[in-house]
Write a protein that holds these residues in place. Structure first.
Motif, PDB file in Angstrom:
ATOM      1  N   THR A 106       7.281 -14.575 -29.196  1.00  0.00           N
ATOM      2  CA  THR A 106       8.095 -13.408 -28.502  1.00  0.00           C
ATOM      3  C   THR A 106       9.189 -14.269 -28.080  1.00  0.00           C
ATOM      4  OG1 THR A 106       6.253 -12.112 -28.101  1.00  0.00           O
ATOM      5  CG2 THR A 106       7.988 -12.092 -26.805  1.00  0.00           C
ATOM      6  N   ILE A 107      10.434 -13.861 -28.154  1.00  0.00           N
ATOM      7  CA  ILE A 107      11.544 -14.306 -27.495  1.00  0.00           C
ATOM      8  C   ILE A 107      12.094 -13.567 -26.277  1.00  0.00           C
ATOM      9  CG2 ILE A 107      13.971 -15.213 -27.794  1.00  0.00           C
ATOM     10  CD1 ILE A 107      13.436 -15.646 -30.936  1.00  0.00           C
ATOM     11  N   LEU A 108      12.118 -13.999 -25.167  1.00  0.00           N
ATOM     12  CA  LEU A 108      12.532 -13.452 -23.910  1.00  0.00           C
ATOM     13  C   LEU A 108      13.874 -14.043 -23.626  1.00  0.00           C
ATOM     14  CD1 LEU A 108       9.334 -13.268 -21.691  1.00  0.00           C
ATOM     15  CD2 LEU A 108      10.046 -11.634 -23.433  1.00  0.00           C
ATOM     16  N   LYS A 109      14.822 -13.005 -23.203  1.00  0.00           N
ATOM     17  CA  LYS A 109      16.216 -13.576 -22.761  1.00  0.00           C
ATOM     18  C   LYS A 109      16.282 -13.332 -21.214  1.00  0.00           C
ATOM     19  CE  LYS A 109      19.124 -12.684 -26.756  1.00  0.00           C
ATOM     20  NZ  LYS A 109      20.226 -12.238 -27.257  1.00  0.00           N
ATOM     21  N   ASN A 110      16.608 -14.737 -20.680  1.00  0.00           N
ATOM     22  CA  ASN A 110      16.884 -14.852 -19.173  1.00  0.00           C
ATOM     23  C   ASN A 110      18.251 -15.595 -19.413  1.00  0.00           C
ATOM     24  OD1 ASN A 110      17.116 -14.701 -16.603  1.00  0.00           O
ATOM     25  ND2 ASN A 110      15.120 -16.028 -16.475  1.00  0.00           N
ATOM     26  N   LEU A 111      19.290 -14.840 -19.672  1.00  0.00           N
ATOM     27  CA  LEU A 111      20.539 -15.580 -19.984  1.00  0.00           C
ATOM     28  C   LEU A 111      21.107 -16.143 -18.522  1.00  0.00           C
ATOM     29  CD1 LEU A 111      22.283 -13.512 -22.777  1.00  0.00           C
ATOM     30  CD2 LEU A 111      20.719 -15.821 -22.862  1.00  0.00           C
ATOM     31  N   VAL A 112      21.771 -17.303 -18.570  1.00  0.00           N
ATOM     32  CA  VAL A 112      22.387 -17.734 -17.202  1.00  0.00           C
ATOM     33  C   VAL A 112      23.747 -16.911 -16.981  1.00  0.00           C
ATOM     34  CG1 VAL A 112      23.252 -19.880 -16.302  1.00  0.00           C
ATOM     35  CG2 VAL A 112      21.384 -19.988 -17.670  1.00  0.00           C
ATOM     36  N   SER A 113      24.023 -16.940 -15.923  1.00  0.00           N
ATOM     37  CA  SER A 113      25.527 -16.187 -15.428  1.00  0.00           C
ATOM     38  C   SER A 113      26.753 -17.132 -15.866  1.00  0.00           C
ATOM     39  CB  SER A 113      25.253 -15.794 -14.032  1.00  0.00           C
ATOM     40  OG  SER A 113      25.321 -16.913 -13.052  1.00  0.00           O
ATOM     41  N   GLN A 114      27.745 -16.479 -15.995  1.00  0.00           N
ATOM     42  CA  GLN A 114      28.985 -17.181 -16.248  1.00  0.00           C
ATOM     43  C   GLN A 114      29.317 -18.255 -15.243  1.00  0.00           C
ATOM     44  OE1 GLN A 114      30.658 -16.786 -19.146  1.00  0.00           O
ATOM     45  NE2 GLN A 114      31.758 -18.612 -18.385  1.00  0.00           N
TER      46      GLN A 114
ATOM     47  N   VAL B  40      11.758 -18.657 -24.282  1.00  0.00           N
ATOM     48  CA  VAL B  40      12.784 -17.971 -23.243  1.00  0.00           C
ATOM     49  C   VAL B  40      14.166 -18.628 -23.314  1.00  0.00           C
ATOM     50  CG1 VAL B  40      13.609 -17.767 -20.728  1.00  0.00           C
ATOM     51  CG2 VAL B  40      11.201 -17.774 -21.276  1.00  0.00           C
ATOM     52  N   GLN B  41      15.126 -17.738 -23.849  1.00  0.00           N
ATOM     53  CA  GLN B  41      16.404 -18.040 -24.169  1.00  0.00           C
ATOM     54  C   GLN B  41      17.363 -18.148 -23.007  1.00  0.00           C
ATOM     55  OE1 GLN B  41      18.322 -15.764 -27.101  1.00  0.00           O
ATOM     56  NE2 GLN B  41      20.399 -16.989 -27.272  1.00  0.00           N
ATOM     57  N   SER B  42      17.856 -19.130 -22.394  1.00  0.00           N
ATOM     58  CA  SER B  42      18.871 -19.342 -21.402  1.00  0.00           C
ATOM     59  C   SER B  42      20.234 -19.049 -21.549  1.00  0.00           C
ATOM     60  CB  SER B  42      18.516 -20.460 -20.841  1.00  0.00           C
ATOM     61  OG  SER B  42      17.226 -20.470 -20.233  1.00  0.00           O
ATOM     62  N   PHE B  43      20.500 -19.605 -22.885  1.00  0.00           N
ATOM     63  CA  PHE B  43      21.945 -19.647 -23.327  1.00  0.00           C
ATOM     64  C   PHE B  43      21.977 -19.003 -24.790  1.00  0.00           C
ATOM     65  CE2 PHE B  43      21.767 -22.908 -20.154  1.00  0.00           C
ATOM     66  CZ  PHE B  43      22.786 -22.514 -19.326  1.00  0.00           C
TER      67      PHE B  43
END
Length: 158
Positions: free
Chosen positions: A3-11, A69-72
Protein backbone atom coordinates in the motif's frame (compact mmCIF):
# COMPACT_ATOMS: atom_id res chain seq x y z
CA UNK A 1 1.47 -4.89 -3.84
CA UNK A 2 2.47 -2.77 -0.87
CA UNK A 3 0.00 0.00 0.00
CA UNK A 4 1.33 3.44 -0.96
CA UNK A 5 0.05 6.38 1.06
CA UNK A 6 0.71 9.95 -0.03
CA UNK A 7 1.75 12.55 2.51
CA UNK A 8 3.24 15.06 0.11
CA UNK A 9 5.40 17.85 1.47
CA UNK A 10 4.12 21.40 0.93
CA UNK A 11 5.76 23.73 -1.58
CA UNK A 12 7.15 25.97 1.19
CA UNK A 13 9.01 23.00 2.69
CA UNK A 14 10.09 21.67 -0.73
CA UNK A 15 12.03 24.89 -1.27
CA UNK A 16 13.99 24.34 1.97
CA UNK A 17 14.98 20.67 1.62
CA UNK A 18 15.29 19.97 -2.11
CA UNK A 19 16.70 21.40 -5.31
CA UNK A 20 13.16 21.78 -6.63
CA UNK A 21 11.64 20.40 -9.80
CA UNK A 22 13.73 18.73 -12.48
CA UNK A 23 14.56 15.19 -11.34
CA UNK A 24 15.58 13.21 -14.43
CA UNK A 25 14.25 9.95 -12.86
CA UNK A 26 17.08 7.81 -14.26
CA UNK A 27 18.03 6.03 -11.03
CA UNK A 28 16.49 4.57 -7.88
CA UNK A 29 18.62 4.84 -4.77
CA UNK A 30 18.03 2.53 -1.79
CA UNK A 31 18.66 3.71 1.77
CA UNK A 32 17.89 2.54 5.28
CA UNK A 33 16.64 4.97 7.92
CA UNK A 34 19.09 3.72 10.58
CA UNK A 35 16.42 4.78 13.09
CA UNK A 36 15.85 1.71 15.25
CA UNK A 37 13.48 3.38 17.73
CA UNK A 38 10.12 1.71 18.23
CA UNK A 39 7.43 3.47 16.18
CA UNK A 40 10.03 4.91 13.72
CA UNK A 41 7.95 3.49 10.89
CA UNK A 42 7.12 4.83 7.42
CA UNK A 43 4.26 6.96 8.69
CA UNK A 44 6.49 8.61 11.32
CA UNK A 45 9.17 9.40 8.73
CA UNK A 46 6.52 10.74 6.35
CA UNK A 47 5.19 13.03 9.10
CA UNK A 48 8.77 14.15 9.83
CA UNK A 49 9.21 15.31 6.25
CA UNK A 50 5.73 16.85 5.96
CA UNK A 51 6.37 18.83 9.14
CA UNK A 52 9.59 20.35 7.86
CA UNK A 53 12.56 18.05 8.38
CA UNK A 54 15.21 20.16 10.11
CA UNK A 55 18.05 17.93 8.85
CA UNK A 56 18.11 19.52 5.37
CA UNK A 57 17.54 16.10 3.87
CA UNK A 58 14.70 14.67 1.83
CA UNK A 59 13.65 11.44 0.13
CA UNK A 60 10.72 10.33 -1.97
CA UNK A 61 9.46 7.24 -0.11
CA UNK A 62 9.77 5.56 3.28
CA UNK A 63 8.82 1.87 3.43
CA UNK A 64 8.13 -0.33 6.43
CA UNK A 65 6.59 -3.77 6.99
CA UNK A 66 3.05 -2.48 6.44
CA UNK A 67 3.12 0.35 3.88
CA UNK A 68 5.05 2.90 1.88
CA UNK A 69 4.64 6.64 2.41
CA UNK A 70 5.38 8.97 -0.48
CA UNK A 71 6.62 12.42 0.60
CA UNK A 72 7.66 13.91 -2.75
CA UNK A 73 6.57 13.50 -6.35
CA UNK A 74 9.17 11.89 -8.61
CA UNK A 75 9.97 15.16 -10.40
CA UNK A 76 11.45 16.69 -7.22
CA UNK A 77 15.25 16.61 -6.74
CA UNK A 78 15.59 15.33 -3.17
CA UNK A 79 18.71 15.75 -1.04
CA UNK A 80 19.60 12.18 -0.06
CA UNK A 81 22.56 10.91 -2.09
CA UNK A 82 25.35 13.02 -0.65
CA UNK A 83 26.70 13.90 -4.10
CA UNK A 84 25.72 17.58 -4.34
CA UNK A 85 24.47 18.33 -7.85
CA UNK A 86 25.39 14.87 -9.16
CA UNK A 87 23.15 12.14 -10.55
CA UNK A 88 22.28 10.83 -7.09
CA UNK A 89 20.50 13.99 -5.99
CA UNK A 90 19.45 15.31 -9.40
CA UNK A 91 18.37 12.16 -11.26
CA UNK A 92 17.34 9.61 -8.64
CA UNK A 93 14.19 8.56 -6.80
CA UNK A 94 15.09 7.80 -3.17
CA UNK A 95 13.59 4.95 -1.15
CA UNK A 96 14.25 4.64 2.60
CA UNK A 97 13.66 1.25 4.27
CA UNK A 98 12.66 1.38 7.94
CA UNK A 99 14.71 -0.55 10.49
CA UNK A 100 12.57 0.22 13.57
CA UNK A 101 12.83 -2.38 16.33
CA UNK A 102 9.07 -2.98 16.44
CA UNK A 103 8.89 -3.63 12.70
CA UNK A 104 9.63 -6.68 10.57
CA UNK A 105 12.76 -5.76 8.60
CA UNK A 106 12.44 -8.70 6.19
CA UNK A 107 8.88 -7.68 5.32
CA UNK A 108 9.97 -4.04 4.94
CA UNK A 109 12.63 -5.14 2.43
CA UNK A 110 10.05 -7.21 0.51
CA UNK A 111 7.73 -4.20 0.43
CA UNK A 112 10.58 -1.99 -0.76
CA UNK A 113 11.33 -4.45 -3.56
CA UNK A 114 7.68 -4.32 -4.68
CA UNK A 115 7.73 -0.52 -4.59
CA UNK A 116 10.98 -0.37 -6.55
CA UNK A 117 9.56 -2.72 -9.18
CA UNK A 118 6.56 -0.39 -9.56
CA UNK A 119 8.74 2.72 -9.82
CA UNK A 120 10.97 0.98 -12.38
CA UNK A 121 7.93 0.22 -14.51
CA UNK A 122 6.35 3.67 -14.09
CA UNK A 123 9.55 5.58 -14.90
CA UNK A 124 11.18 3.07 -17.28
CA UNK A 125 14.25 2.67 -15.05
CA UNK A 126 16.38 -0.44 -15.69
CA UNK A 127 17.43 -2.74 -12.84
CA UNK A 128 21.06 -1.77 -13.48
CA UNK A 129 20.10 1.74 -12.31
CA UNK A 130 18.83 0.58 -8.91
CA UNK A 131 21.73 1.37 -6.59
CA UNK A 132 22.68 1.70 -2.97
CA UNK A 133 23.22 5.09 -1.34
CA UNK A 134 26.83 3.90 -1.08
CA UNK A 135 27.10 4.13 -4.88
CA UNK A 136 26.93 7.95 -4.76
CA UNK A 137 28.78 8.91 -1.59
CA UNK A 138 30.60 5.90 -0.21
CA UNK A 139 28.40 5.98 2.91
CA UNK A 140 27.73 2.54 4.42
CA UNK A 141 24.08 2.64 3.44
CA UNK A 142 21.93 0.59 3.35
CA UNK A 143 24.10 -0.79 6.17
CA UNK A 144 21.98 -3.79 7.24
CA UNK A 145 21.51 -4.96 3.68
CA UNK A 146 25.18 -4.38 2.87
CA UNK A 147 26.23 -6.55 5.82
CA UNK A 148 23.59 -9.23 5.15
CA UNK A 149 23.16 -9.73 8.88
CA UNK A 150 19.41 -9.13 8.95
CA UNK A 151 18.31 -11.66 6.38
CA UNK A 152 18.83 -9.92 3.05
CA UNK A 153 21.87 -9.08 1.01
CA UNK A 154 21.99 -6.52 -1.79
CA UNK A 155 22.13 -9.31 -4.36
CA UNK A 156 19.01 -10.93 -2.90
CA UNK A 157 17.19 -7.60 -2.90
CA UNK A 158 17.96 -6.97 -6.56
Amino acid sequence: MVTILKNLVSQSIINNVTSGIGNGCKWITIHETDNEKATANANAHGRLQAGGNSRSASWHYTVDDKEAVQSFNHNIRCWAAGDGTGNGNYNSIHVEICVNEDGDYKKAVKNAAELVKKIMKDENIPLANVVQHNHWSGKNCPSKMRSGKCGYTWTQFK
